[in-house]
Design a protein around this motif. Structure first.
Motif, PDB file in Angstrom:
ATOM      1  N   GLU A 115     -25.329 -24.481  31.609  1.00 24.10           N
ATOM      2  CA  GLU A 115     -26.676 -24.607  31.760  1.00 24.10           C
ATOM      3  C   GLU A 115     -27.014 -24.965  33.429  1.00 24.10           C
ATOM      4  N   GLY A 116     -25.593 -25.184  34.587  1.00 21.70           N
ATOM      5  CA  GLY A 116     -25.965 -25.309  35.821  1.00 21.70           C
ATOM      6  C   GLY A 116     -26.393 -26.400  36.006  1.00 21.70           C
ATOM      7  N   VAL A 117     -25.905 -27.471  34.596  1.00 17.86           N
ATOM      8  CA  VAL A 117     -26.980 -29.102  35.977  1.00 17.86           C
ATOM      9  C   VAL A 117     -25.112 -28.878  37.094  1.00 17.86           C
ATOM     10  N   LEU A 118     -24.712 -29.202  36.938  1.00 12.78           N
ATOM     11  CA  LEU A 118     -23.386 -29.110  37.868  1.00 12.78           C
ATOM     12  C   LEU A 118     -23.287 -28.772  39.017  1.00 12.78           C
ATOM     13  N   VAL A 119     -24.229 -27.111  38.901  1.00 12.82           N
ATOM     14  CA  VAL A 119     -24.028 -26.518  40.423  1.00 12.82           C
ATOM     15  C   VAL A 119     -25.442 -26.803  40.443  1.00 12.82           C
ATOM     16  N   SER A 120     -26.925 -28.074  40.153  1.00 14.80           N
ATOM     17  CA  SER A 120     -27.760 -27.965  40.663  1.00 14.80           C
ATOM     18  C   SER A 120     -27.851 -29.313  41.732  1.00 14.80           C
ATOM     19  N   LEU A 121     -26.409 -29.644  41.287  1.00 14.42           N
ATOM     20  CA  LEU A 121     -25.915 -31.157  42.149  1.00 14.42           C
ATOM     21  C   LEU A 121     -25.163 -30.967  43.089  1.00 14.42           C
ATOM     22  N   LEU A 122     -24.157 -30.434  43.164  1.00 14.28           N
ATOM     23  CA  LEU A 122     -23.614 -29.571  44.097  1.00 14.28           C
ATOM     24  C   LEU A 122     -24.825 -29.183  45.305  1.00 14.28           C
ATOM     25  N   GLU A 123     -25.615 -28.695  44.722  1.00 19.01           N
ATOM     26  CA  GLU A 123     -26.475 -27.952  45.587  1.00 19.01           C
ATOM     27  C   GLU A 123     -27.001 -29.002  46.470  1.00 19.01           C
ATOM     28  N   ARG A 124     -27.518 -29.917  45.495  1.00 22.36           N
ATOM     29  CA  ARG A 124     -28.370 -31.226  46.403  1.00 22.36           C
ATOM     30  C   ARG A 124     -27.595 -31.742  47.217  1.00 22.36           C
ATOM     31  N   TYR A 125     -26.005 -32.278  47.793  1.00 22.42           N
ATOM     32  CA  TYR A 125     -25.366 -32.499  48.263  1.00 22.42           C
ATOM     33  C   TYR A 125     -24.573 -31.874  49.398  1.00 22.42           C
ATOM     34  N   GLY A 126     -24.957 -30.034  48.772  1.00 24.98           N
ATOM     35  CA  GLY A 126     -24.362 -29.705  49.939  1.00 24.98           C
ATOM     36  C   GLY A 126     -22.508 -29.298  49.913  1.00 24.98           C
ATOM     37  N   LEU A 127     -22.860 -29.851  48.332  1.00 23.77           N
ATOM     38  CA  LEU A 127     -21.040 -29.387  48.483  1.00 23.77           C
ATOM     39  C   LEU A 127     -20.123 -28.027  47.753  1.00 23.77           C
ATOM     40  N   PRO A 128     -19.537 -27.256  48.002  1.00 22.63           N
ATOM     41  CA  PRO A 128     -19.017 -26.279  48.361  1.00 22.63           C
ATOM     42  C   PRO A 128     -18.444 -26.253  46.721  1.00 22.63           C
ATOM     43  N   LEU A 129     -18.023 -25.616  45.893  1.00 19.99           N
ATOM     44  CA  LEU A 129     -17.224 -25.669  44.521  1.00 19.99           C
ATOM     45  C   LEU A 129     -16.035 -24.220  44.802  1.00 19.99           C
ATOM     46  N   ALA A 130     -14.863 -24.874  43.966  1.00 19.14           N
ATOM     47  CA  ALA A 130     -13.571 -23.721  44.382  1.00 19.14           C
ATOM     48  C   ALA A 130     -13.152 -23.975  43.173  1.00 19.14           C
ATOM     49  N   SER A 131     -13.000 -22.692  42.810  1.00 16.62           N
ATOM     50  CA  SER A 131     -12.682 -22.613  41.095  1.00 16.62           C
ATOM     51  C   SER A 131     -11.541 -21.666  41.537  1.00 16.62           C
ATOM     52  N   TRP A 132     -10.175 -22.251  40.796  1.00 21.68           N
ATOM     53  CA  TRP A 132      -9.319 -21.062  40.945  1.00 21.68           C
ATOM     54  C   TRP A 132      -8.562 -20.870  39.170  1.00 21.68           C
ATOM     55  N   PHE A 133      -8.386 -19.684  39.320  1.00 17.30           N
ATOM     56  CA  PHE A 133      -8.356 -18.844  37.712  1.00 17.30           C
ATOM     57  C   PHE A 133      -7.597 -18.911  37.648  1.00 17.30           C
ATOM     58  N   VAL A 134      -6.395 -18.749  36.313  1.00 20.11           N
ATOM     59  CA  VAL A 134      -5.473 -18.779  36.401  1.00 20.11           C
ATOM     60  C   VAL A 134      -5.094 -17.668  35.039  1.00 20.11           C
ATOM     61  N   ASP A 135      -6.360 -17.631  33.852  1.00 21.26           N
ATOM     62  CA  ASP A 135      -6.200 -17.246  33.039  1.00 21.26           C
ATOM     63  C   ASP A 135      -8.076 -15.916  33.782  1.00 21.26           C
ATOM     64  N   ASN A 136      -8.295 -14.978  32.283  1.00 24.82           N
ATOM     65  CA  ASN A 136      -8.987 -13.948  32.889  1.00 24.82           C
ATOM     66  C   ASN A 136     -10.048 -14.603  33.660  1.00 24.82           C
ATOM     67  N   PRO A 137     -10.938 -13.892  34.361  1.00 27.36           N
ATOM     68  CA  PRO A 137     -12.361 -15.415  34.907  1.00 27.36           C
ATOM     69  C   PRO A 137     -13.525 -13.794  34.143  1.00 27.36           C
ATOM     70  N   HIS A 138     -13.062 -12.852  33.826  1.00 27.62           N
ATOM     71  CA  HIS A 138     -14.353 -12.159  33.462  1.00 27.62           C
ATOM     72  C   HIS A 138     -14.135 -11.868  31.327  1.00 27.62           C
ATOM     73  N   LEU A 139     -13.351 -13.009  31.113  1.00 27.43           N
ATOM     74  CA  LEU A 139     -13.462 -13.811  29.735  1.00 27.43           C
ATOM     75  C   LEU A 139     -13.838 -15.852  29.657  1.00 27.43           C
ATOM     76  N   ILE A 140     -14.397 -15.509  31.289  1.00 28.91           N
ATOM     77  CA  ILE A 140     -15.151 -17.421  31.366  1.00 28.91           C
ATOM     78  C   ILE A 140     -16.332 -17.432  31.841  1.00 28.91           C
ATOM     79  N   LEU A 141     -16.636 -15.852  32.847  1.00 25.91           N
ATOM     80  CA  LEU A 141     -17.229 -16.611  33.356  1.00 25.91           C
ATOM     81  C   LEU A 141     -19.110 -16.118  33.030  1.00 25.91           C
TER      82      LEU A 141
END
Length: 404
Positions: free
Chosen positions: A84-110
């Protein structure tokens, strides 16, 4: 909350402060252990232990941000990132980058994530073939980061070998039977669409295409139109995953069947007993513990056999690193990216199509000196270049250069 409490200088220390979102995924333990060895300050935040309502989730995240003050947040396969984007909104508010390491097909997730936080997200993918397609989705910072091994965790636990584990040839892996059926059930296609998807999966397994979606759109437009009409993105992704898993099932069954003359030991889910119910000359063993059993298991096989999932037709899987790390010999299917990681014939032995399997198995069963030479060289390469310490250093450097 005051603005001063939601912003702080980032990437000022010699090593960054990392907030690890944990979810019981196997790789989180390796990343935490690498942080400890590298002297990286980190905080594990377990979001997989219980269900949280919105207010509780926000409170937990804000408390972690404010008290620990990380430089960035790291997760695996986007786990812990809500759709739903709640974490993304919090990250934006706090100015925090997100790093996500995909070890399975990202297109079956994102595909099910509405807000993808393009500008402040660094995606790391174990499959080089997905870098361009992720960039095309709008992500500005995409990096190739292969899998690796953790020699500190892949250590034997038994002084006495478990004799039933001893084998001339073994395969450890999922049959994909139940996984395929579960994804088909989640997609909920009509009976005709299900059958057409099964037919398309067989063709996808034979093709060189990397992703099921574009393959279906080009080669099976009626199938693609059928599932593309599903109103929910979750169902559409479930159908593509169903096709991918069924293709993997067919490919693995074909490869493993070539081992039958050598009386292999097959370790995995009960689906193998269904798929090979009428086949004689093989042994079955239930799934083994990744950490507690496999380091003792791999050295007891003269040949550890590997056939990769169809979700990664160019990349190599975890077993390519784990088996040599455990002093075992591996025979694996050739993947384009393997030659960037190991030297063929000297550090790794590959078959390019299933027809080559019997001859290679027979050759290496009859040449223990060659097996040892390859296994020793592969282990040396893993320890020198392919540990999770190496991977974490590369990830940290990329995030610092991107957002520091």
């Amino acid at each position: 909350m005051q603005e001063s409490l939601t912003t702080w200088p980032k990437f000022r220390g010699k090593t960054p402060r990392i907030l690890l979102l944990t979810s019981q995924y196997f790789l989180i333990g390796e990343l935490e252990a690498a942080c400890v060895r590298l002297g990286v300050d980190h905080l594990l935040l377990d979001l997989g232990a219980k269900e949280m309502d919105l207010d509780e989730f926000v409170t937990v995240m804000e408390d972690a941000f404010s008290s620990f003050r990380p430089d960035f947040v790291l997760t695996v396969n986007h786990l812990g990132v809500d759709r739903e984007g709640v974490l993304v909104s919090l990250l934006e508010r706090y100015g925090l980058p997100l790093a996500s390491w995909f070890v399975d097909n990202p297109h079956l997730i994102l595909g099910v994530y509405a807000d993808r936080y393009f500008d402040r997200t660094a995606l790391f993918t174990w499959d080089l073939d997905t870098v361009d397609s992720l960039t095309a989705m709008g992500f500005a910072h995409v990096f190739h980061l292969p899998l690796g091994a953790d020699p500190s965790r892949l250590v034997p636990h038994r002084e006495t070998p478990v004799e039933p584990w001893r084998a001339r040839v073994s395969f450890v892996g999922n049959s994909m039977l139940r996984k395929t059926l579960l994804r088909a059930r989640a997609a909920g296609p009509s009976e005709p669409l299900f059958r057409a998807g099964m037919e398309a999966a067989a063709a996808f397994a034979r093709s060189d295409d990397q992703l099921a979606g574009p393959f279906l759109a080009r080669e099976y437009p009626e199938v693609h139109a059928g599932y593309a009409a599903f109103p929910e993105p979750e169902r559409r992704l479930a159908f593509e995953t169903f096709v991918t898993w069924q293709a993997t099932l067919l490919y693995r069954l074909d490869c493993v069947s070539r081992l039958i003359p050598f009386e292999p030991l097959i370790v995995g889910d009960p689906g193998w007993q269904e798929l090979l119910a009428t086949v004689q000359g093989w042994r079955y063993h239930p799934e083994l513990s990744y950490y507690d059993d496999l380091p003792d298991f791999y050295p007891l096989s003269e040949i550890n056999f590997n056939c990769t999932s169809q979700q990664m037709k160019g990349a190599v899987n975890q077993r390519v690193f784990d088996v040599p790390c455990c002093n075992g010999f591996l025979l694996t299917d050739h993947r384009r990216q393997v030659e960037e990681l190991f030297e063929p014939e000297r550090e790794i032995v590959c078959y390019r199509n299933p027809d080559e399997i019997p001859a290679l198995v027979e050759r290496y069963l009859n040449d223990p000196a060659a097996r040892k030479q390859v296994a020793d060289a592969a282990r040396k390469r893993v320890l020198a270049e392919h540990t999770y310490d190496h991977r974490m250093r590369a990830l940290i450097e990329a995030v610092r250069e991107t957002f520091g």
